[in-house]
Design a protein around this motif. Structure first.
Motif, mmCIF file in Angstrom:
data_model
loop_
_atom_site.group_PDB
_atom_site.id
_atom_site.type_symbol
_atom_site.label_atom_id
_atom_site.label_comp_id
_atom_site.label_asym_id
_atom_site.label_seq_id
_atom_site.Cartn_x
_atom_site.Cartn_y
_atom_site.Cartn_z
ATOM 1 N N THR A 27 2.616 -32.273 22.273
ATOM 2 C CA THR A 27 3.255 -33.222 21.383
ATOM 3 C C THR A 27 3.564 -32.562 20.044
ATOM 4 O O THR A 27 2.653 -32.084 19.370
ATOM 5 N N PRO A 28 4.824 -32.518 19.636
ATOM 6 C CA PRO A 28 5.161 -31.904 18.353
ATOM 7 C C PRO A 28 4.515 -32.668 17.190
ATOM 8 O O PRO A 28 4.398 -33.886 17.225
ATOM 9 N N ILE A 29 4.091 -31.940 16.187
ATOM 10 C CA ILE A 29 3.536 -32.537 14.983
ATOM 11 C C ILE A 29 4.456 -32.178 13.824
ATOM 12 O O ILE A 29 4.744 -31.010 13.596
ATOM 13 N N LYS A 30 4.905 -33.175 13.095
ATOM 14 C CA LYS A 30 5.819 -32.921 11.991
ATOM 15 C C LYS A 30 5.060 -32.452 10.755
ATOM 16 O O LYS A 30 3.957 -32.897 10.477
ATOM 17 N N GLY A 31 5.677 -31.528 10.046
ATOM 18 C CA GLY A 31 5.055 -31.018 8.834
ATOM 19 C C GLY A 31 6.093 -30.694 7.781
ATOM 20 O O GLY A 31 7.294 -30.832 8.004
ATOM 21 N N VAL A 32 5.612 -30.263 6.621
ATOM 22 C CA VAL A 32 6.515 -29.895 5.538
ATOM 23 C C VAL A 32 5.818 -28.874 4.650
ATOM 24 O O VAL A 32 4.596 -28.892 4.509
ATOM 25 N N ASP A 33 6.597 -27.938 4.103
ATOM 26 C CA ASP A 33 6.051 -27.028 3.097
ATOM 27 C C ASP A 33 6.583 -27.445 1.731
ATOM 28 O O ASP A 33 7.722 -27.899 1.616
ATOM 29 N N LEU A 34 5.750 -27.305 0.705
ATOM 30 C CA LEU A 34 6.073 -27.859 -0.606
ATOM 31 C C LEU A 34 5.838 -26.854 -1.728
ATOM 32 O O LEU A 34 4.905 -26.057 -1.666
ATOM 33 N N TYR A 35 6.664 -26.931 -2.766
ATOM 34 C CA TYR A 35 6.388 -26.199 -3.991
ATOM 35 C C TYR A 35 6.200 -27.154 -5.164
ATOM 36 O O TYR A 35 5.917 -26.740 -6.283
ATOM 37 N N SER A 36 6.368 -28.457 -4.933
ATOM 38 C CA SER A 36 6.190 -29.457 -5.983
ATOM 39 C C SER A 36 4.774 -30.022 -5.925
ATOM 40 O O SER A 36 4.054 -29.841 -4.943
ATOM 41 N N ILE A 37 4.385 -30.711 -6.980
ATOM 42 C CA ILE A 37 3.074 -31.337 -7.020
ATOM 43 C C ILE A 37 3.029 -32.505 -6.036
ATOM 44 O O ILE A 37 4.023 -33.208 -5.843
ATOM 45 N N VAL A 38 1.901 -32.704 -5.385
ATOM 46 C CA VAL A 38 1.731 -33.843 -4.487
ATOM 47 C C VAL A 38 1.136 -34.989 -5.295
ATOM 48 O O VAL A 38 -0.057 -34.988 -5.622
ATOM 49 N N ASP A 39 1.984 -35.970 -5.637
ATOM 50 C CA ASP A 39 1.527 -37.150 -6.365
ATOM 51 C C ASP A 39 1.643 -38.375 -5.464
ATOM 52 O O ASP A 39 1.891 -38.249 -4.259
ATOM 53 N N GLU A 40 1.459 -39.552 -6.023
ATOM 54 C CA GLU A 40 1.484 -40.779 -5.212
ATOM 55 C C GLU A 40 2.844 -40.998 -4.563
ATOM 56 O O GLU A 40 2.935 -41.443 -3.418
ATOM 57 N N ASP A 41 3.922 -40.717 -5.292
ATOM 58 C CA ASP A 41 5.260 -40.879 -4.719
ATOM 59 C C ASP A 41 5.449 -39.936 -3.532
ATOM 60 O O ASP A 41 6.031 -40.303 -2.501
ATOM 61 N N CYS A 42 4.961 -38.705 -3.686
ATOM 62 C CA CYS A 42 5.066 -37.726 -2.605
ATOM 63 C C CYS A 42 4.267 -38.190 -1.387
ATOM 64 O O CYS A 42 4.736 -38.071 -0.249
ATOM 65 N N LEU A 43 3.072 -38.713 -1.624
ATOM 66 C CA LEU A 43 2.252 -39.199 -0.508
ATOM 67 C C LEU A 43 2.965 -40.305 0.268
ATOM 68 O O LEU A 43 2.885 -40.360 1.497
ATOM 69 N N GLN A 44 3.664 -41.167 -0.454
ATOM 70 C CA GLN A 44 4.417 -42.224 0.217
ATOM 71 C C GLN A 44 5.541 -41.648 1.061
ATOM 72 O O GLN A 44 5.818 -42.109 2.168
ATOM 73 N N ASP A 45 6.208 -40.618 0.532
ATOM 74 C CA ASP A 45 7.263 -39.932 1.293
ATOM 75 C C ASP A 45 6.698 -39.320 2.575
ATOM 76 O O ASP A 45 7.294 -39.422 3.652
ATOM 77 N N LEU A 46 5.556 -38.646 2.444
ATOM 78 C CA LEU A 46 4.930 -37.993 3.589
ATOM 79 C C LEU A 46 4.554 -39.011 4.659
ATOM 80 O O LEU A 46 4.799 -38.810 5.852
ATOM 81 N N LYS A 47 3.964 -40.119 4.218
ATOM 82 C CA LYS A 47 3.547 -41.165 5.151
ATOM 83 C C LYS A 47 4.748 -41.762 5.861
ATOM 84 O O LYS A 47 4.742 -41.954 7.081
ATOM 85 N N GLY A 48 5.804 -42.042 5.099
ATOM 86 C CA GLY A 48 7.000 -42.644 5.679
ATOM 87 C C GLY A 48 7.698 -41.751 6.684
ATOM 88 O O GLY A 48 8.337 -42.226 7.623
ATOM 89 N N ALA A 49 7.581 -40.433 6.496
ATOM 90 C CA ALA A 49 8.236 -39.477 7.387
ATOM 91 C C ALA A 49 7.364 -39.090 8.574
ATOM 92 O O ALA A 49 7.788 -38.302 9.423
ATOM 93 N N GLY A 50 6.147 -39.596 8.631
ATOM 94 C CA GLY A 50 5.254 -39.272 9.740
ATOM 95 C C GLY A 50 4.719 -37.859 9.696
ATOM 96 O O GLY A 50 4.413 -37.256 10.728
ATOM 97 N N ILE A 51 4.585 -37.317 8.491
ATOM 98 C CA ILE A 51 4.101 -35.949 8.320
ATOM 99 C C ILE A 51 2.592 -35.876 8.571
ATOM 100 O O ILE A 51 1.835 -36.723 8.113
ATOM 101 N N LYS A 52 2.166 -34.845 9.291
ATOM 102 C CA LYS A 52 0.741 -34.628 9.558
ATOM 103 C C LYS A 52 0.222 -33.338 8.917
ATOM 104 O O LYS A 52 -0.941 -33.257 8.548
ATOM 105 N N LEU A 53 1.074 -32.338 8.840
ATOM 106 C CA LEU A 53 0.690 -31.027 8.319
ATOM 107 C C LEU A 53 1.482 -30.729 7.047
ATOM 108 O O LEU A 53 2.708 -30.832 7.044
ATOM 109 N N VAL A 54 0.778 -30.373 5.970
ATOM 110 C CA VAL A 54 1.438 -30.054 4.703
ATOM 111 C C VAL A 54 1.012 -28.655 4.258
ATOM 112 O O VAL A 54 -0.171 -28.314 4.297
ATOM 113 N N ILE A 55 1.996 -27.856 3.831
ATOM 114 C CA ILE A 55 1.735 -26.470 3.448
ATOM 115 C C ILE A 55 2.228 -26.248 2.013
ATOM 116 O O ILE A 55 3.394 -25.928 1.787
ATOM 117 N N PRO A 56 1.356 -26.433 1.016
ATOM 118 C CA PRO A 56 1.763 -26.197 -0.371
ATOM 119 C C PRO A 56 1.847 -24.708 -0.700
ATOM 120 O O PRO A 56 1.168 -23.881 -0.081
#
Length: 226
Positions: A27-56
């Motif tokens: 089963t594919p797991i969606k993820g994203v790599d980031l260079y911005s700060i992870v704040d509350e707005d970002c967390l909402q974006d991640l949740k809405g997109a179904g992200i499981k793996l984050v790579i800052p």
């Protein structure tokens, strides 16, 4: 007979779990790599997109640790996300061993999986031997400190920076870049000693100013989830 019956039931249960395990592993797991700060707005974006793996990003291409990284990792851990980190190395900014150690120090006590070293067309020398030695040194220093190193690149970048057939790092996991918008990995072509990839970056994304990736290439998703 009853013993055989119970053994048969146990075997059926075991087979069922194995099948379930295989289904999870594919089963594919969606993820994203980031260079911005992870704040509350970002967390909402991640949740809405179904992200499981984050790579800052934890080390920058200008030769300094990314100061946003520790806070982002803490926020992500509290929110229950799986995390790796990436290093954007600076081959012209001093010793590769120092860059590895500074990244590890920047991560601190935060628990992360793989330390991905980016191999892209920025700051690398025209001297292929120099580039090879730099990568051997930075990944070797990560290993020395008990960290799992990985490589982010694609066949064209790898060929221009270290030579297509150089395979000294083929034992490390590969995260490869192919912005084709597809979650499928059947377009992967072996290079650098790699016959398969662990992650694929398939698109740019507006999610927290990051890039979309997934783990449809991963052959051990259950390990990734631990």
């Amino acid at each position: 007979y009853m013993g055989l019956h119970h053994q048969g039931i146990k075997m059926k249960i075991l087979i069922a779990f194995l099948i379930l395990g295989l289904a999870i592993a594919q089963t594919p797991i969606k993820g994203v790599d980031l260079y911005s700060i992870v704040d509350e707005d970002c967390l909402q974006d991640l949740k809405g997109a179904g992200i499981k793996l984050v790579i800052p990003r934890c080390f920058t291409s200008i030769g300094f640790p990314d100061k946003k990284c520790p806070e982002s990792l803490e926020t992500l851990a509290e929110a229950g996300y799986q995390t790796d980190v990436y290093i954007y190395p600076c081959p012209g900014c001093g010793a590769p061993e120092k860059q590895a150690v500074e990244t590890i120090s920047n991560v601190g006590t935060n628990k992360v999986g793989t330390y991905w070293v980016l191999v892209e067309n920025f700051q690398w020398k025209s001297d292929i031997t120099y580039n090879r030695n730099f990568l051997l040194a930075i990944t070797g220093e990560l290993k020395k400190h008990g960290k799992q190193a990985g490589i982010y690149t694609n066949e064209n970048l790898w060929a221009s920076i270290v030579g297509k057939d150089w395979n000294a790092l083929a034992a490390l996991p590969l995260w490869y870049k192919r912005l084709d918008g597809s979650l499928q990995c059947n377009t992967f072509k072996p290079f650098g000693g790699w016959s398969k990839a662990a992650l694929k970056q398939y698109a740019s994304s507006s999610i927290c100013y990051g890039s979309a990736l997934d783990t449809s290439c991963q052959h051990s998703i259950n390990k990734l989830l631990q």
